[in-house]
Design an enzyme around this catalytic site. Structure first.
Site, PDB file in Angstrom:
ATOM      1  N   GLY A  84      -2.352  -6.739 -11.306  1.00  0.00           N
ATOM      2  CA  GLY A  84      -2.087  -5.511 -12.068  1.00  0.00           C
ATOM      3  C   GLY A  84      -2.645  -5.652 -13.468  1.00  0.00           C
ATOM      4  O   GLY A  84      -2.139  -6.449 -14.259  1.00  0.00           O
ATOM      5  N   CYS A  99       0.839  -1.204   0.000  1.00  0.00           N
ATOM      6  CA  CYS A  99       0.000   0.000   0.000  1.00  0.00           C
ATOM      7  C   CYS A  99       0.876   1.257   0.000  1.00  0.00           C
ATOM      8  O   CYS A  99       1.703   1.450   0.889  1.00  0.00           O
ATOM      9  CB  CYS A  99      -0.931   0.008   1.204  1.00  0.00           C
ATOM     10  SG  CYS A  99      -2.005   1.451   1.192  1.00  0.00           S
TER      11      CYS A  99
HETATM   12  C1  LIG Z   1      -9.689   1.839  -4.389  1.00  0.00           C
HETATM   13  C2  LIG Z   1      -8.560   0.872  -4.178  1.00  0.00           C
HETATM   14  C3  LIG Z   1      -8.413   0.267  -2.937  1.00  0.00           C
HETATM   15  C4  LIG Z   1      -7.367  -0.648  -2.717  1.00  0.00           C
HETATM   16  N1  LIG Z   1      -7.266  -1.247  -1.498  1.00  0.00           N
HETATM   17  C5  LIG Z   1      -6.264  -2.153  -1.286  1.00  0.00           C
HETATM   18  C6  LIG Z   1      -6.156  -2.847  -0.039  1.00  0.00           C
HETATM   19  O1  LIG Z   1      -6.947  -2.649   0.893  1.00  0.00           O
HETATM   20  N2  LIG Z   1      -5.125  -3.721   0.102  1.00  0.00           N
HETATM   21  C7  LIG Z   1      -4.221  -3.981  -0.915  1.00  0.00           C
HETATM   22  O2  LIG Z   1      -3.310  -4.799  -0.753  1.00  0.00           O
HETATM   23  N3  LIG Z   1      -4.341  -3.356  -2.110  1.00  0.00           N
HETATM   24  C8  LIG Z   1      -5.336  -2.486  -2.315  1.00  0.00           C
HETATM   25  N4  LIG Z   1      -5.458  -1.890  -3.537  1.00  0.00           N
HETATM   26  C9  LIG Z   1      -4.580  -2.326  -4.651  1.00  0.00           C
HETATM   27  C10 LIG Z   1      -5.254  -3.426  -5.471  1.00  0.00           C
HETATM   28  O3  LIG Z   1      -5.526  -4.576  -4.678  1.00  0.00           O
HETATM   29  C11 LIG Z   1      -4.367  -3.837  -6.664  1.00  0.00           C
HETATM   30  O4  LIG Z   1      -3.132  -4.290  -6.188  1.00  0.00           O
HETATM   31  C12 LIG Z   1      -4.148  -2.688  -7.653  1.00  0.00           C
HETATM   32  O5  LIG Z   1      -5.349  -1.978  -7.892  1.00  0.00           O
HETATM   33  C13 LIG Z   1      -3.549  -3.196  -8.977  1.00  0.00           C
HETATM   34  O6  LIG Z   1      -4.426  -4.029  -9.677  1.00  0.00           O
HETATM   35  P1  LIG Z   1      -5.307  -3.478 -10.945  1.00  0.00           P
HETATM   36  O7  LIG Z   1      -4.339  -2.799 -11.874  1.00  0.00           O
HETATM   37  O8  LIG Z   1      -5.904  -4.725 -11.541  1.00  0.00           O
HETATM   38  O9  LIG Z   1      -6.312  -2.543 -10.374  1.00  0.00           O
HETATM   39  C14 LIG Z   1      -6.459  -0.956  -3.768  1.00  0.00           C
HETATM   40  C15 LIG Z   1      -6.613  -0.323  -5.005  1.00  0.00           C
HETATM   41  C16 LIG Z   1      -7.635   0.577  -5.224  1.00  0.00           C
HETATM   42  C17 LIG Z   1      -7.774   1.229  -6.581  1.00  0.00           C
END
Ligand SMILES: Cc1cc2nc3c(=O)[nH]c(=O)nc-3n(C[C@H](O)[C@H](O)[C@H](O)COP(=O)(O)O)c2cc1C
Length: 306
Positions: free
Chosen positions: A194, A96
């Site tokens: 991702g 995070c």
């Molecule tokens: C609104 C939002 C909230 C997220 N909350 C968390 C979380 O609580 N814990 C975590 O490990 N990653 C969190 N992430 C990251 C996502 O789990 C993920 O790693 C990231 O969005 C990349 O994947 P994507 O490109 O498919 O969206 C969050 C991302 C977004 C956009």
């Protein structure tokens, strides 16, 4: 090609709460789902803001609880509490990037810069949890420190069972395309995260040596997105899904919290449809749950008795 139980739902703060997981579960009975990240401090201190995170998970199937923090003992205690509450596994947040977590609390992505502390946390959580432990991390702090392999090796030595790798650095936040490295030969299975949206994305990850994929933003307004990766279809009546999600949110949070909280979901569900901006404007002014249901029924043309 991956099976359902290798297609994970990501932790998404403010999104993958119990009502949303309940809807995802109906589309994907066997997929592993994760909670939103839960602070070890607020959980162990039973802080009142965290009470909504303190669910029981026994009736949810394969649900993992994600914790974040930098205090070794509190992380271990939090893991035990959540495992006792029925979480099937514990995931440690090591990715995070938000300042509140990574800078001020020394948690999340900060652990990519402090492998010694990360190791102590992983060992303590593995000892305490009594269920499998995973980590979720990124390529590294920035391009100059893309040392994910080192952290994964430490994780394996600490008894962590698997890791999720988000193909961006902390410096990239969520911007730009995710780049997934080849992970053949890693000491534990790695789940790709991702920009995972389609069966093709999953096949590419499989060819790079990953043991599964984790879907994140593609789930917003599409709780059926996991099953699309294995060839399942989107539901025919999306309005029914939206109404069901709203019912679960009302039941869980009560109307005062659920109605404003549901605005973002209504926006995501309706994105790209004609008249969606008028719908969003209308929904943003609604405070009464019955009015919200009527707006949803009207927008999706649902029958009255749903
Ligand atoms: C609104 C939002 C909230 C997220 N909350 C968390 C979380 O609580 N814990 C975590 O490990 N990653 C969190 N992430 C990251 C996502 O789990 C993920 O790693 C990231 O969005 C990349 O994947 P994507 O490109 O498919 O969206 C969050 C991302 C977004 C956009």
């Amino acid at each position: 090609m991956f099976c359902d139980n290798q297609i994970f739902a990501a932790p998404l703060a403010g999104i993958t709460d119990r009502p949303f997981r309940r809807v995802m579960r109906q589309f994907s009975p066997n997929s592993p789902l994760l909670t939103e990240m839960i602070s070890c401090h607020s959980l162990v201190g039973a802080h009142k803001n965290c009470l909504r995170n303190f669910d029981r998970y026994d009736d949810e199937g394969a649900v993992g609880a994600q914790i974040f923090g930098a205090n070794v003992n509190l992380m271990a205690d939090a893991a035990k509490i959540l495992a006792d509450a029925g979480a099937r596994w514990i995931d440690i947040n090591m990715g995070c990037p938000v300042p509140k977590v990574a800078t001020r609390a020394g948690a999340g992505a900060h652990l990519m810069r402090d492998h010694a502390l990360a190791g102590r946390i992983m060992s303590a959580v593995v000892r305490a949890a009594g269920v499998p432990v995973s980590i979720k991390t990124r390529l590294g702090w920035d391009d100059a420190h893309a040392d994910w392999r080192d952290l994964i090796n430490i994780a394996a030595d600490c008894g962590v069972r698997f890791a999720t790798l988000h193909g961006r650095t902390r410096a990239q936040l969520y911007v730009g395309p995710a780049l997934l490295p080849d992970v053949h030969g890693a000491p534990i299975p790695i789940i790709a995260n991702g920009d995972i949206r389609t069966a093709d994305d999953a096949r590419r990850a499989e060819n790079l040596g990953y043991g599964g994929v984790m879907v994140a933003r593609a789930l917003m307004g599409r709780p059926w997105a996991l099953r699309e990766i294995t060839g399942g279809a989107a539901p025919e009546n999306i309005g029914e899904v939206v109404l069901r999600h709203l019912e679960y949110a009302l039941e869980y949070y009560g109307a005062r919290t659920a109605v404003p909280m549901f605005r973002k979901h209504a926006a995501w569900y309706s994105a790209g449809m004609s008249n969606s901006s008028e719908f969003r404007i209308r929904v943003n002014q609604i405070t009464d749950p019955d009015d919200l249901k009527s707006a949803i029924r009207e927008f999706w043309g649902c029958v009255e008795n749903i």
